[in-house]
Design a protein around this motif. Structure first.
Motif, PDB file in Angstrom:
ATOM      1  N   CYS A  11      39.613 101.691  58.185  1.00 49.27           N
ATOM      2  CA  CYS A  11      40.416 101.743  56.965  1.00 49.27           C
ATOM      3  C   CYS A  11      40.785 103.191  56.658  1.00 49.27           C
ATOM      4  O   CYS A  11      40.094 104.119  57.063  1.00 49.27           O
ATOM      5  N   GLU A  16      39.688 101.322  49.844  1.00 53.93           N
ATOM      6  CA  GLU A  16      40.089 100.159  50.634  1.00 53.93           C
ATOM      7  C   GLU A  16      38.903  99.586  51.414  1.00 53.93           C
ATOM      8  O   GLU A  16      38.710  98.371  51.458  1.00 53.93           O
ATOM      9  N   LYS A  19      36.615  97.769  48.994  1.00 51.64           N
ATOM     10  CA  LYS A  19      37.250  96.527  48.534  1.00 51.64           C
ATOM     11  C   LYS A  19      37.127  95.425  49.587  1.00 51.64           C
ATOM     12  O   LYS A  19      36.719  94.301  49.282  1.00 51.64           O
ATOM     13  N   ILE A  20      37.449  95.753  50.820  1.00 54.08           N
ATOM     14  CA  ILE A  20      37.388  94.753  51.894  1.00 54.08           C
ATOM     15  C   ILE A  20      35.937  94.346  52.161  1.00 54.08           C
ATOM     16  O   ILE A  20      35.633  93.162  52.306  1.00 54.08           O
ATOM     17  N   PHE A  23      34.728  92.074  49.390  1.00 52.99           N
ATOM     18  CA  PHE A  23      35.407  90.781  49.477  1.00 52.99           C
ATOM     19  C   PHE A  23      34.749  89.903  50.543  1.00 52.99           C
ATOM     20  O   PHE A  23      34.496  88.718  50.316  1.00 52.99           O
ATOM     21  N   SER A  72      42.301  87.312  56.033  1.00 52.97           N
ATOM     22  CA  SER A  72      42.077  87.943  54.730  1.00 52.97           C
ATOM     23  C   SER A  72      42.166  89.465  54.820  1.00 52.97           C
ATOM     24  O   SER A  72      42.714  90.106  53.917  1.00 52.97           O
ATOM     25  N   VAL A  73      41.663  90.045  55.893  1.00 56.00           N
ATOM     26  CA  VAL A  73      41.745  91.503  56.034  1.00 56.00           C
ATOM     27  C   VAL A  73      43.197  91.937  56.204  1.00 56.00           C
ATOM     28  O   VAL A  73      43.646  92.897  55.572  1.00 56.00           O
ATOM     29  N   LYS A  74      43.960  91.236  57.031  1.00 58.49           N
ATOM     30  CA  LYS A  74      45.373  91.589  57.208  1.00 58.49           C
ATOM     31  C   LYS A  74      46.136  91.520  55.891  1.00 58.49           C
ATOM     32  O   LYS A  74      47.009  92.349  55.633  1.00 58.49           O
ATOM     33  N   SER A  75      45.805  90.576  55.030  1.00 57.24           N
ATOM     34  CA  SER A  75      46.525  90.440  53.760  1.00 57.24           C
ATOM     35  C   SER A  75      46.158  91.541  52.761  1.00 57.24           C
ATOM     36  O   SER A  75      46.936  91.837  51.862  1.00 57.24           O
ATOM     37  N   GLN A  76      44.990  92.160  52.915  1.00 56.85           N
ATOM     38  CA  GLN A  76      44.535  93.191  51.985  1.00 56.85           C
ATOM     39  C   GLN A  76      44.701  94.614  52.513  1.00 56.85           C
ATOM     40  O   GLN A  76      44.649  95.563  51.744  1.00 56.85           O
ATOM     41  N   HIS A  77      44.882  94.752  53.810  1.00 56.12           N
ATOM     42  CA  HIS A  77      44.845  96.064  54.460  1.00 56.12           C
ATOM     43  C   HIS A  77      46.155  96.815  54.298  1.00 56.12           C
ATOM     44  O   HIS A  77      47.231  96.218  54.282  1.00 56.12           O
ATOM     45  N   SER A  78      46.061  98.132  54.201  1.00 51.53           N
ATOM     46  CA  SER A  78      47.255  98.958  54.019  1.00 51.53           C
ATOM     47  C   SER A  78      47.980  99.262  55.335  1.00 51.53           C
ATOM     48  O   SER A  78      49.143  99.661  55.317  1.00 51.53           O
TER      49      SER A  78
END
Length: 104
Positions: A11, A16, A19-20, A23, A72-78
């Motif tokens: 990350c 970030e 957060k991940i 989650f 889920s990681v792809k949807s939250q990752h920058s």
């Protein structure tokens, strides 16, 4: 193939990564996560060699969670193309492996 997996994610910020990691644990996708701060990554992106400070998120999980974790990681990752890798855990402390099963 092993039921237990070690996950590895990089990350770009501490926020970030936290957060991940939270989650994944909160949603029982990982039994626990560990953060390794302040690594220096060198990589090729858009045909240029780049360097940046990153954080490593390591977690312990089960095979059944792999697809959900990736989604889920792809949807939250920058990042456009986040590093999300899984490695087999072939053996270990049986009590700890059971703990992974109970918590992910």
């Amino acid at each position: 193939m092993s039921n237990y997996k070690l996950l590895y994610i990089t990350c770009g910020s501490k926020l970030e990564t936290n957060k991940i990691g939270k989650f994944l644990v909160k949603n029982k996708l990982a039994a626990c996560t560990n953060i390794i701060p302040n690594i220096q990554s060198i990589f090729k992106w858009n045909n240029k060699v780049k360097s940046s400070k990153e954080y490593i998120l390591i977690g312990k999980t089960q095979k059944k969670n792999v697809k959900k974790i990736i989604k889920s990681v792809k949807s939250q990752h920058s990042y456009d193309c986040p590093c999300i890798l899984f490695f087999n855990i072939d053996s270990g402390n049986n009590a700890f492996l059971k703990w992974i099963s109970d918590n992910s």
